[in-house]
Design an enzyme around this catalytic site. Structure first.
Site, PDB file in Angstrom:
ATOM      1  N   GLU A 204       0.834  -1.211   0.000  1.00 16.54           N
ATOM      2  CA  GLU A 204       0.000   0.000   0.000  1.00 16.54           C
ATOM      3  C   GLU A 204       0.869   1.262   0.000  1.00 16.54           C
ATOM      4  OE1 GLU A 204      -1.128  -2.671   1.577  1.00 16.54           O
ATOM      5  OE2 GLU A 204      -3.299  -2.549   1.935  1.00 16.54           O
TER       6      GLU A 204
ATOM      7  N   ASP B 180     -10.100   8.381 -22.640  1.00  9.52           N
ATOM      8  CA  ASP B 180      -9.963   6.957 -22.319  1.00  9.52           C
ATOM      9  C   ASP B 180      -9.526   6.276 -23.607  1.00  9.52           C
ATOM     10  OD1 ASP B 180     -10.297   4.268 -21.955  1.00  9.52           O
ATOM     11  OD2 ASP B 180     -12.225   4.422 -20.925  1.00  9.52           O
TER      12      ASP B 180
END
Ligand code: DSN
Length: 414
Positions: free
Chosen positions: A53, A197
């Protein structure tokens, strides 16, 4: 595979069968490809064992001296390849990447303009069925009915009225060039952030076969497993001033530990995509799509927009008296795998639409060129004339397998 065969013969057998399928059929779903041995090796590596993380040098777990190197390399290669100031390589795929853009740039609510799913946009560009159309206020721009091309003036009018804060460009089944500069003007007028995108056309933007979204857009999102030939994954590329907001949206906003094995494989794919062979591959993908379109037109098929500028063609099956689903099923029986797809203004439902989408990325990776595309157009025409004729379809399947046998499938060793 030997160890897997011993531990779990059922899964090993299914993987082996899928490998044989991928080798012996003409894979023409425009969003699929073959990843290289190197990409697959990184994907299946021990990096899957590690939690990480955070971001390089800013982690919440110890033991990151190698993982930081992996992720930093992937980031640097992504920045260089896409000419981006900042890269986030952690999104688990394209939809999470887009979700992070919504969260990072809008927060929980906001006004969005995106291309209609029915016009070739993506679920995450504001479709009702997805989070994007559920939580955000959305309007959709679309296409001209006669030409099938994007109606930029209509999009501009819509943006003037609606004043979106975020505009999505990009598509899943649009066969023509997207004018990012025109969208940049529309976004500037509306005071909106502009996102491209480019999941479907990422490689073409790198090779110059499609105009690059930068410097026109604020953010690029892309998957990594289509034209890029990486593992299943996603990326966000942006200007430095948006980096902190988007990084925070990915982690801790939406995701926990990054998939380090995927990050490593993305780095490998990006390295593979930075050489001249990859640009040559993308030129061939586009050239093959044009040859496929030509072959289909010569055999009486009707194509949305009349052809293609990119890697895919969208057939209006209704013109042949067929539905997209019926043709897709028959093609599969004949060893040609595409997908049924809505066409613009389709009167038919999404699960049985009028269109069929075929693409050239995977076949081009196998080394097929224009003559093979013409041959395949001929096989598609034979299938369209043989629905319900099991014997004829089985014969075409043999022809498709014979064609495949002359072109190695990277990553597959039987
Ligand atoms: N599912 C992808 C495609 O096939 O186009 C888009 O995300």
């Amino acid at each position: 595979m030997d160890q897997l065969r011993t531990t779990d013969p059922e899964i090993a057998e299914l993987i082996a069968k899928e490998a044989r399928r991928q080798k012996s059929v003409l894979r023409m779903i425009p969003s699929e490809n073959y990843a290289s041995d190197a990409v697959l090796a990184a994907t299946g590596s021990i990096l899957a064992n590690k939690y990480s993380e955070g971001y390089p040098s800013r982690r919440y777990y110890q033991g990151q001296e190698n993982i930081d190197g992996v992720e930093s390399l992937a980031q640097a290669r992504a920045r260089a390849l896409f000419k981006a100031e900042h890269a986030n390589v952690q999104p688990y795929s394209g939809s999470p990447a887009n979700m992070a853009v919504y969260l990072g740039l809008l927060g929980k609510t906001g006004r969005v303009m995106g291309m209609d799913l029915a016009a070739g946009g993506h679920l995450t560009h504001g479709a009702k069925a997805s989070f994007s159309g559920t939580y955000y206020e959305v309007v959709h721009y679309g296409l001209f009915r006669d030409s099938g091309l994007i109606d930029y003036q209509g999009a501009r009018r819509l943006a003037r009225e609606f004043k979106p804060q975020l505009i999505f460009t990009g598509a899943s089944s649009y066969p023509r060039v997207i004018d990012f500069a025109a969208f940049a003007e529309i976004a500037r007028e509306a005071g909106a952030h502009l996102v491209a995108d480019i999941s479907h056309i990422s490689g073409l933007c790198i090779s110059g076969d499609h105009p690059h979204p930068f410097p026109h857009v604020d953010v690029i999102t892309t998957t990594t497993h289509k034209l890029l030939r990486g593992p299943r994954g996603g990326m966000i590329l942006c200007r430095e001033e948006l980096a902190a907001r988007l990084d925070k949206a990915v982690f801790p906003g939406l995701q926990g530990g990054p998939h380090n094995h995927a990050t490593a494989a993305i780095a490998v794919a990006l390295k593979e995509a930075s050489g001249p062979e990859y640009a040559q591959y993308c030129h061939q993908v586009a050239s093959n799509a044009r040859a496929l379109a030509q072959g289909l037109l010569e055999r009486g098929f009707s194509l949305i927009t009349g052809g293609t500028d990119n890697h895919l063609v969208l057939i209006d099956c209704g013109a042949k008296g067929l539905t997209g689903k019926a043709l897709a099923v028959a093609l599969e029986q004949a060893g040609i795998v595409g997908n049924a797809n809505k066409i613009p203004f389709d009167p038919r439902p999404a699960n049985d639409p009028s269109g069929l989408r075929l693409g050239t990325p995977a076949l081009t990776t196998r080394g097929m060129k224009e003559p093979e595309m013409d041959l395949i157009a001929g096989l598609v025409a034979q299938v369209a004339a043989s629905l319900g004729n099991a014997q004829a379809l089985a014969h075409i399947k043999e022809l498709a397998a014979e064609l495949c046998s002359g072109f190695p499938a990277p990553g597959i060793h039987l």
